[in-house]
Design an enzyme around this catalytic site. Structure first.
Site, mmCIF file in Angstrom:
data_model
loop_
_atom_site.group_PDB
_atom_site.id
_atom_site.type_symbol
_atom_site.label_atom_id
_atom_site.label_comp_id
_atom_site.label_asym_id
_atom_site.label_seq_id
_atom_site.Cartn_x
_atom_site.Cartn_y
_atom_site.Cartn_z
ATOM 1 N N HIS A 51 17.280 -5.327 -10.717
ATOM 2 C CA HIS A 51 16.102 -4.476 -10.931
ATOM 3 C C HIS A 51 16.534 -3.026 -10.678
ATOM 4 C CE1 HIS A 51 12.155 -2.734 -9.836
ATOM 5 N NE2 HIS A 51 11.611 -3.751 -10.473
ATOM 6 N N ASP B 47 18.554 -8.637 -2.497
ATOM 7 C CA ASP B 47 17.190 -8.288 -2.883
ATOM 8 C C ASP B 47 16.435 -9.602 -3.107
ATOM 9 O OD1 ASP B 47 14.903 -7.771 -4.307
ATOM 10 O OD2 ASP B 47 15.838 -6.457 -5.782
ATOM 11 N N CYS C 76 11.782 -3.320 -15.697
ATOM 12 C CA CYS C 76 12.622 -2.504 -14.797
ATOM 13 C C CYS C 76 14.055 -3.046 -14.729
ATOM 14 C CB CYS C 76 12.030 -2.405 -13.391
ATOM 15 S SG CYS C 76 10.394 -1.699 -13.329
ATOM 16 N N LYS D 121 4.539 -10.015 -3.519
ATOM 17 C CA LYS D 121 4.996 -11.089 -4.415
ATOM 18 C C LYS D 121 4.863 -12.451 -3.729
ATOM 19 C CE LYS D 121 8.134 -8.075 -6.840
ATOM 20 N NZ LYS D 121 7.530 -7.520 -8.028
ATOM 21 N N GLN E 89 12.136 -11.542 -5.591
ATOM 22 C CA GLN E 89 11.647 -12.617 -6.470
ATOM 23 C C GLN E 89 11.943 -14.003 -5.920
ATOM 24 O OE1 GLN E 89 9.767 -12.283 -9.080
ATOM 25 N NE2 GLN E 89 9.900 -10.068 -9.333
HETATM 26 N N1 C6P Z 1 9.516 -6.347 -9.776
HETATM 27 C C1 C6P Z 1 8.397 -7.105 -11.781
HETATM 28 O O1 C6P Z 1 7.445 -7.118 -12.557
HETATM 29 P P1 C6P Z 1 8.614 -3.336 -5.068
HETATM 30 O O2 C6P Z 1 8.043 -2.598 -6.225
HETATM 31 O O3 C6P Z 1 9.342 -2.419 -4.126
HETATM 32 O O4 C6P Z 1 7.653 -4.258 -4.385
HETATM 33 O O5 C6P Z 1 9.707 -4.344 -5.711
HETATM 34 C C2 C6P Z 1 10.729 -3.844 -6.521
HETATM 35 C C3 C6P Z 1 11.561 -4.978 -7.031
HETATM 36 C C4 C6P Z 1 12.855 -5.114 -6.564
HETATM 37 N N2 C6P Z 1 13.624 -6.146 -6.937
HETATM 38 C C5 C6P Z 1 13.180 -7.089 -7.773
HETATM 39 C C6 C6P Z 1 14.086 -8.235 -8.120
HETATM 40 C C7 C6P Z 1 11.892 -7.004 -8.294
HETATM 41 O O6 C6P Z 1 11.457 -7.941 -9.131
HETATM 42 C C8 C6P Z 1 11.060 -5.913 -7.926
HETATM 43 C C9 C6P Z 1 9.690 -5.754 -8.519
HETATM 44 C C10 C6P Z 1 8.253 -6.378 -10.469
HETATM 45 O O7 C6P Z 1 9.445 -7.690 -12.026
HETATM 46 C C11 C6P Z 1 7.618 -5.028 -10.633
HETATM 47 S S1 C6P Z 1 8.668 -3.901 -11.480
#
Ligand code: C6P
Length: 410
Positions: A127, A204, A368, A230, A207
């Site tokens: 991401h 990370d 993203c 999430k 997910q």
């Molecule tokens: N992905 C998606 O629709 P935040 O925004 O900080 O809570 O998470 C960012 C982020 C970082 N790593 C991974 C693997 C992610 O999937 C995400 C967030 C969402 O896939 C929103 S872009």
């Protein structure tokens, strides 16, 4: 279609989620955008209302009863996370505003520890949150960013990874689960290889945590980051886990109240972990609700969730695969319930708009993860991401809706 996971009562679970009763465009909501953010059960909503209605106060500051109650609830939530992720010590759990914030704390902290000859590795399926902060770190430190390549099935090229590792490698960044492809990466193997070269690994987990039971000690990760939203929790709160020795070495990310030990105009000393990284008034309600969300997931059981979601994934994959011209991106053997796809040359956005008209929420675009789109040479995908409160019947309706959309767009 009934579930093979017979002890899993999805109809009972769905009652916990008030939003699932909604109609969208005159149709019952089918929410397949869980990778963007999960829906929230009443138990989590209640925990938030309870805090604001009954014991709203600032924490770690007051001697009065409300402040004590709020502090106790916030610290109890930290312990819940500690136990859930099998973190050795509760002060290794840092509350953040989310995954992005957690990654930036580490990226910023390493600025003065890297030199121009150092290398950091990042996977091709990250991401943007797990790419851009490291690029910025490289700009500040002069270190080089190298990419662990991916194969066409959406798995990492582990041979190439081994070849990239060297005594110059200082840090490795990889997601536990790809938000676009659903691939579950072999974290322990990645960590073991990196450690042989003395490199630290940040995973990370944004997910992964709502689909898998994560044990940071079993994985031996150096840092692990996640977002509550999430995992059935609220937005604006997340977690950074780090091994004590590494967290102690890193400088604070932000200066302010609560992160200090002593302040004079000549010199400030910093508080112990975890407060060193928690400047200012935190998201108290969010932290408490994060704990409630983890309790909720554990009540259902992450093993049960993983099994049920895997059944949904197999069912949906096989039904979608029958649609002429449909390509699924990400076919790893181990993946979570995420299906990214395109049909022939139809733009994913157009499919998403028509699905929305039928009450179905999916995400369309690059998610993203522009490097993944560039790798496949596509502008984006339609992404359906399932959660444990989704049903086989919803997948049936979804497949019919995709077929209708394709007919309308060709
Ligand atoms: N992905 C998606 O629709 P935040 O925004 O900080 O809570 O998470 C960012 C982020 C970082 N790593 C991974 C693997 C992610 O999937 C995400 C967030 C969402 O896939 C929103 S872009």
């Amino acid at each position: 279609m009934t579930t093979s996971n017979s002890s899993f009562d999805v109809n009972r679970i769905r009652l916990d989620f008030p939003i699932l009763k909604r109609q969208i465009n005159g149709q019952p909501l089918i929410y397949f955008d869980n990778a963007a953010t999960s829906q929230k059960p009443q138990q989590v909503i209640d925990a938030m209302v309870d805090y604001y209605q009954n014991y709203n106060a600032n924490i770690h500051r007051g001697v009065h009863a409300l402040s004590q109650e709020a502090t106790d609830a916030y610290e109890k939530a930290r312990q819940t996370l500690q136990v859930h992720f099998n973190v050795p010590k509760s002060n290794e759990v840092i509350f953040t505003s989310g995954t992005t914030h957690a990654i930036n704390i580490v990226a910023s902290g390493y600025t003065n520890f890297l030199k121009a000859s150092d290398e950091i590795l990042v996977s091709a399926m990250e991401h943007h949150s797990n790419i851009v902060p490291w690029q910025m770190l490289c700009e500040r430190s002069g270190a080089k960013l190298l990419v662990i390549p991916m194969k066409t099935d959406g798995t990492l090229d582990m041979m190439a990874y081994s070849n990239l590792l060297s005594s110059q490698t200082k840090l490795v960044f990889v997601n536990h689960v790809s938000n676009t492809l659903g691939t579950i990466n072999p974290i322990r193997e990645i960590v073991d290889s990196a450690h042989q070269f003395g490199a630290s690994v940040l995973v990370d987990g944004a997910q992964a945590c709502s689909h898998l039971k994560v044990d940071v000690q079993a994985l031996d990760v150096d840092f692990y980051v996640a977002s509550a939203h999430k995992m059935c929790g609220p937005t604006g709160v997340g977690m950074l886990y780090g091994k004590t020795a590494l967290l102690e070495k890193l400088p604070p990310y932000q200066g302010g109240g609560e992160m200090i030990s002593e302040v004079t105009f000549e010199r400030t000393t910093y508080a112990e972990l975890p407060h060193k990284f928690e400047a200012g008034t935190p998201n108290i309600c969010g932290g408490i609700a994060f704990g409630a969300a983890v309790d909720y997931l554990n009540k259902i059981g992450l093993d049960q969730i993983a099994k049920y979601e895997n059944d949904l994934l197999e069912y949906a994959t096989s039904a979608l695969s029958e649609i002429d011209g449909l390509t699924i991106y990400g076919n790893a053997k181990r993946k979570t319930a995420v299906i990214s796809f395109n049909v022939a040359n139809i733009h994913p956005y157009d499919v998403g708009v028509i699905l929305d008209k039928m009450g179905i929420a999916v995400r369309t675009g690059q998610h993203c993860t522009q490097p993944i789109m560039d790798y496949f040479g596509i502008p984006g995908t339609v992404r359906a991401s399932f959660a444990f409160y989704n049903t086989y019947e919803e997948i049936d309706s979804f497949v019919v809706a995709v077929k209708k959309a394709v007919l309308m767009l060709t």
